[in-house]
Write a protein that holds these residues in place. Structure first.
Motif, PDB file in Angstrom:
ATOM      1  N   ALA A   1       0.839  -1.204   0.000  1.00 46.43           N
ATOM      2  CA  ALA A   1       0.000   0.000   0.000  1.00 46.43           C
ATOM      3  C   ALA A   1       0.872   1.251   0.000  1.00 46.43           C
ATOM      4  CB  ALA A   1      -0.921  -0.006   1.213  1.00 46.43           C
ATOM      5  N   GLU A   2       1.973   1.184   0.729  1.00 45.78           N
ATOM      6  CA  GLU A   2       2.890   2.324   0.856  1.00 45.78           C
ATOM      7  C   GLU A   2       3.567   2.657  -0.464  1.00 45.78           C
ATOM      8  OE1 GLU A   2       5.300   3.274   4.993  1.00 45.78           O
ATOM      9  OE2 GLU A   2       5.703   1.432   3.919  1.00 45.78           O
ATOM     10  N   THR A   3       3.778   1.619  -1.281  1.00 50.51           N
ATOM     11  CA  THR A   3       4.519   1.818  -2.533  1.00 50.51           C
ATOM     12  C   THR A   3       3.608   2.060  -3.733  1.00 50.51           C
ATOM     13  OG1 THR A   3       4.655  -0.600  -2.754  1.00 50.51           O
ATOM     14  CG2 THR A   3       6.555   0.532  -1.796  1.00 50.51           C
ATOM     15  N   GLY A   4       2.346   2.466  -3.464  1.00 45.97           N
ATOM     16  CA  GLY A   4       1.486   2.924  -4.545  1.00 45.97           C
ATOM     17  C   GLY A   4       0.530   1.902  -5.109  1.00 45.97           C
ATOM     18  N   HIS A   5       0.039   0.970  -4.271  1.00 45.15           N
ATOM     19  CA  HIS A   5      -0.929  -0.030  -4.723  1.00 45.15           C
ATOM     20  C   HIS A   5      -2.168   0.019  -3.834  1.00 45.15           C
ATOM     21  CE1 HIS A   5       3.157  -1.452  -5.741  1.00 45.15           C
ATOM     22  NE2 HIS A   5       2.598  -1.801  -6.889  1.00 45.15           N
TER      23      HIS A   5
ATOM     24  N   ASN B   1      -1.511   4.971   5.461  1.00 49.32           N
ATOM     25  CA  ASN B   1      -1.880   4.072   4.369  1.00 49.32           C
ATOM     26  C   ASN B   1      -3.247   3.422   4.496  1.00 49.32           C
ATOM     27  OD1 ASN B   1       0.731   3.937   2.684  1.00 49.32           O
ATOM     28  ND2 ASN B   1       1.476   3.566   4.752  1.00 49.32           N
ATOM     29  N   LEU B   2      -3.760   3.273   5.716  1.00 48.98           N
ATOM     30  CA  LEU B   2      -5.097   2.701   5.882  1.00 48.98           C
ATOM     31  C   LEU B   2      -6.139   3.701   5.384  1.00 48.98           C
ATOM     32  CD1 LEU B   2      -6.685   0.260   7.081  1.00 48.98           C
ATOM     33  CD2 LEU B   2      -6.784   1.537   9.242  1.00 48.98           C
ATOM     34  N   ILE B   3      -7.029   3.268   4.490  1.00 50.06           N
ATOM     35  CA  ILE B   3      -8.033   4.197   3.959  1.00 50.06           C
ATOM     36  C   ILE B   3      -9.428   3.920   4.513  1.00 50.06           C
ATOM     37  CG2 ILE B   3      -6.772   4.752   1.854  1.00 50.06           C
ATOM     38  CD1 ILE B   3      -8.593   2.828   0.329  1.00 50.06           C
ATOM     39  N   ALA B   4      -9.714   2.656   4.893  1.00 53.20           N
ATOM     40  CA  ALA B   4     -11.048   2.351   5.416  1.00 53.20           C
ATOM     41  C   ALA B   4     -11.054   0.987   6.085  1.00 53.20           C
ATOM     42  CB  ALA B   4     -12.091   2.381   4.304  1.00 53.20           C
ATOM     43  N   VAL B   5     -11.978   0.825   7.039  1.00 51.44           N
ATOM     44  CA  VAL B   5     -12.257  -0.479   7.658  1.00 51.44           C
ATOM     45  C   VAL B   5     -13.763  -0.689   7.635  1.00 51.44           C
ATOM     46  CG1 VAL B   5     -12.109  -1.917   9.725  1.00 51.44           C
ATOM     47  CG2 VAL B   5     -10.229  -0.345   9.175  1.00 51.44           C
ATOM     48  N   LEU B   6     -14.180  -1.808   7.065  1.00 46.01           N
ATOM     49  CA  LEU B   6     -15.595  -2.187   7.028  1.00 46.01           C
ATOM     50  C   LEU B   6     -15.755  -3.458   7.858  1.00 46.01           C
ATOM     51  CD1 LEU B   6     -18.437  -1.724   5.659  1.00 46.01           C
ATOM     52  CD2 LEU B   6     -17.689  -3.353   3.923  1.00 46.01           C
ATOM     53  N   SER B   7     -16.402  -3.335   9.020  1.00 44.34           N
ATOM     54  CA  SER B   7     -16.657  -4.495   9.884  1.00 44.34           C
ATOM     55  C   SER B   7     -18.111  -4.907   9.725  1.00 44.34           C
ATOM     56  CB  SER B   7     -16.376  -4.147  11.350  1.00 44.34           C
ATOM     57  OG  SER B   7     -15.018  -3.799  11.526  1.00 44.34           O
ATOM     58  N   GLN B   8     -18.358  -6.190   9.561  1.00 38.78           N
ATOM     59  CA  GLN B   8     -19.723  -6.605   9.278  1.00 38.78           C
ATOM     60  C   GLN B   8     -20.136  -7.847  10.056  1.00 38.78           C
ATOM     61  OE1 GLN B   8     -18.865  -6.858   4.944  1.00 38.78           O
ATOM     62  NE2 GLN B   8     -19.531  -8.986   5.083  1.00 38.78           N
ATOM     63  N   ALA B   9     -21.463  -7.996  10.194  1.00 45.18           N
ATOM     64  CA  ALA B   9     -22.051  -9.163  10.840  1.00 45.18           C
ATOM     65  C   ALA B   9     -23.307  -9.542  10.063  1.00 45.18           C
ATOM     66  CB  ALA B   9     -22.404  -8.849  12.294  1.00 45.18           C
TER      67      ALA B   9
ATOM     68  N   VAL C   1     -14.009   5.495   7.615  1.00 43.00           N
ATOM     69  CA  VAL C   1     -13.125   6.083   6.603  1.00 43.00           C
ATOM     70  C   VAL C   1     -12.026   6.817   7.354  1.00 43.00           C
ATOM     71  CG1 VAL C   1     -12.948   7.682   4.665  1.00 43.00           C
ATOM     72  CG2 VAL C   1     -15.042   6.357   4.999  1.00 43.00           C
ATOM     73  N   VAL C   2     -10.774   6.584   6.968  1.00 41.78           N
ATOM     74  CA  VAL C   2      -9.663   7.200   7.700  1.00 41.78           C
ATOM     75  C   VAL C   2      -9.485   8.648   7.236  1.00 41.78           C
ATOM     76  CG1 VAL C   2      -7.221   7.043   8.325  1.00 41.78           C
ATOM     77  CG2 VAL C   2      -8.569   4.961   8.025  1.00 41.78           C
ATOM     78  N   THR C   3     -10.075   9.545   7.990  1.00 42.83           N
ATOM     79  CA  THR C   3      -9.937  10.980   7.775  1.00 42.83           C
ATOM     80  C   THR C   3      -8.632  11.455   8.427  1.00 42.83           C
ATOM     81  OG1 THR C   3     -11.105  11.429   9.830  1.00 42.83           O
ATOM     82  CG2 THR C   3     -12.445  11.261   7.828  1.00 42.83           C
ATOM     83  N   PRO C   4      -8.198  12.692   8.167  1.00 44.00           N
ATOM     84  CA  PRO C   4      -7.005  13.199   8.860  1.00 44.00           C
ATOM     85  C   PRO C   4      -7.125  13.112  10.382  1.00 44.00           C
ATOM     86  CG  PRO C   4      -7.537  14.625   7.013  1.00 44.00           C
ATOM     87  CD  PRO C   4      -8.652  13.623   7.110  1.00 44.00           C
ATOM     88  N   ALA C   5      -8.329  13.347  10.914  1.00 45.56           N
ATOM     89  CA  ALA C   5      -8.520  13.283  12.373  1.00 45.56           C
ATOM     90  C   ALA C   5      -8.314  11.861  12.887  1.00 45.56           C
ATOM     91  CB  ALA C   5      -9.923  13.770  12.735  1.00 45.56           C
TER      92      ALA C   5
ATOM     93  N   ALA D   1      -6.617   9.485  11.328  1.00 44.74           N
ATOM     94  CA  ALA D   1      -5.203   9.162  11.112  1.00 44.74           C
ATOM     95  C   ALA D   1      -4.360   9.657  12.289  1.00 44.74           C
ATOM     96  CB  ALA D   1      -4.704   9.776   9.811  1.00 44.74           C
ATOM     97  N   ASN D   2      -4.675  10.845  12.794  1.00 47.82           N
ATOM     98  CA  ASN D   2      -3.956  11.374  13.971  1.00 47.82           C
ATOM     99  C   ASN D   2      -4.175  10.496  15.200  1.00 47.82           C
ATOM    100  OD1 ASN D   2      -2.732  13.578  12.750  1.00 47.82           O
ATOM    101  ND2 ASN D   2      -4.479  14.936  13.110  1.00 47.82           N
ATOM    102  N   LEU D   3      -5.408  10.013  15.390  1.00 46.18           N
ATOM    103  CA  LEU D   3      -5.702   9.148  16.540  1.00 46.18           C
ATOM    104  C   LEU D   3      -4.892   7.851  16.463  1.00 46.18           C
ATOM    105  CD1 LEU D   3      -9.593   9.533  16.855  1.00 46.18           C
ATOM    106  CD2 LEU D   3      -7.825  10.663  18.223  1.00 46.18           C
TER     107      LEU D   3
END
Length: 383
Positions: A221-225, A262-270, A288-292, A294-296
């Motif tokens: 993910a870090e290298t552009g994928h 690098n994390l853009i989103a987490v979808l947890s489901q049941a 969705v990983v917003t700047p806020a 990402a800081n956390l």
């Protein structure tokens, strides 16, 4: 029992809308339908039965692995009806099997009820998108929908690494290559080491099982994928913590920094059975990983992620318990199912009791108003 009987079991599962077939000695074959186990009206299985059923569909290499390791996994096609993912294992010195049905039809975002922003995130050129949940919660189905969306709409090179391959994807607008662990490559980690030399745009990793695989996925993910994968966790914040906890203490600060970037989103489901008793519906937690956020993650304040999700509704974010409540409130799932799947069942129960009490109060007031209206009309009715 031979191949013919296995075909009948597979046909019964497909025709009845089952998700799994369980074969174990001491009871008849069992099919899981809408989350509930249903025994078939047939003979009680004996050791020779399960052994014969296993041999009728299991490749030689997998039978050898079963003898050496005590278990094996593989996939196969049941004609044009469906594919099945098979887990064969030994128990009490006998053969047992679980066959998971993988339908050929890949559902759309709308059919799955996924947030609209998922499609936008699939257009991202890089990042890590994680789909999480317990076993049998539909993670593979969700990932198949995302990969199919990219395959139909964008010219990308997609490489999947799976154990085993479940959904088969034909080439559409994208080129797609699917590698099976144990057949095409020895391990997830080995596949990820080599994939960066294969000019990929999108990489799907079946599961982030160990430190080496997680490191390789984050690096990709870090290298552009754009990287998709699954984790067996039940919340967005829990997913971040699980990944960080896999690493030694002296590496955790570094992985926090990498995840935050690098994390853009987490979808947890049941998956929840519908209140009607027929069919199931998915409940989601979406971050969705917003700047806020990402800081956390970077500052090791993941305990505040839930609050950020609650304030991110414009981006389609929601907590699992919020979605469960909505499904219960409109009558899609039962109270028991909501409490069973919820992360804070006590709070959900209090909310449900308040709703019931409020409904009773409204009914009581309506009854009192109707009684008063009748009393006012009394003399008129008598004349």
């Amino acid at each position: 029992m031979g191949t013919l009987n296995m075909d009948r079991l597979l046909h019964a599962c497909v025709s009845q809308g089952g998700s799994d077939i369980h074969l174990s000695i001491g009871r008849p074959p069992v099919i899981r339908i809408d989350g509930h186990l249903r025994s078939l009206e047939t003979k009680v299985l004996e050791p020779d039965d399960t052994a014969a059923l296993m041999k009728s569909i299991t490749p030689e290499r997998c039978q050898q692995e079963l003898q050496e390791e005590g278990g094996t996994d593989y996939g196969f096609a049941f004609g044009t009806a469906a594919r099945f993912r098979v887990s064969v294992f030994k128990q009490k010195g006998t053969i047992a099997m679980v066959l998971r049905q993988i339908p050929y039809k890949i559902l759309t975002f709308e059919e799955l009820g996924l947030p609209k922003i998922c499609a936008a995130l699939c257009r991202r050129p890089r990042g890590l998108f994680l789909v999480t949940g317990p076993t049998g919660s539909g993670k593979t189905t969700t990932l198949a929908t995302m990969i199919n969306y990219i395959n139909e709409n964008f010219d990308r090179h997609i490489v999947t690494v799976e154990d085993p391959i479940e959904y088969y994807h034909p080439h559409k607008k994208s080129i797609i290559n699917q590698r099976e662990v144990g057949v095409d490559v020895p391990s997830f980690a080995e596949a990820l080491r080599r994939v960066l030399r294969q000019d990929p745009d999108v990489i799907l990793v079946g599961e982030l099982r160990d430190l080496e695989t997680i490191e390789a996925a984050v690096r990709a993910a870090e290298t552009g994928h754009l990287v998709f994968s699954t984790v067996h966790t039940t919340s967005a914040a829990g997913t971040v913590n699980r990944i960080i906890d896999v690493f030694p203490t002296d590496q955790q600060e570094q992985i926090r920094i990498q995840l935050s970037g690098n994390l853009i989103a987490v979808l947890s489901q049941a998956l929840c059975p519908l209140a009607t008793g027929r069919g199931r519906i998915a409940a989601y937690e979406f971050m969705v990983v917003t700047p806020a956020i990402a800081n956390l993650i970077r500052e090791n304040k993941t305990y505040r992620i839930d609050s950020s999700i609650q304030t991110g509704k414009k981006l389609g974010m929601q907590l699992l318990d919020e979605h469960l409540w909505n499904l219960y409130d409109i009558g899609k799932i039962t109270l028991e199912e909501m409490l069973d799947k919820g992360r804070a069942p006590g709070a959900l129960q209090e909310k449900a009791l308040a709703k019931i009490a409020g409904a009773k109060g409204k009914l009581k007031k309506k009854a009192e108003d109707a009684k008063k209206e009748l009393e006012d009309l009394g003399p008129i009715l008598k004349t």
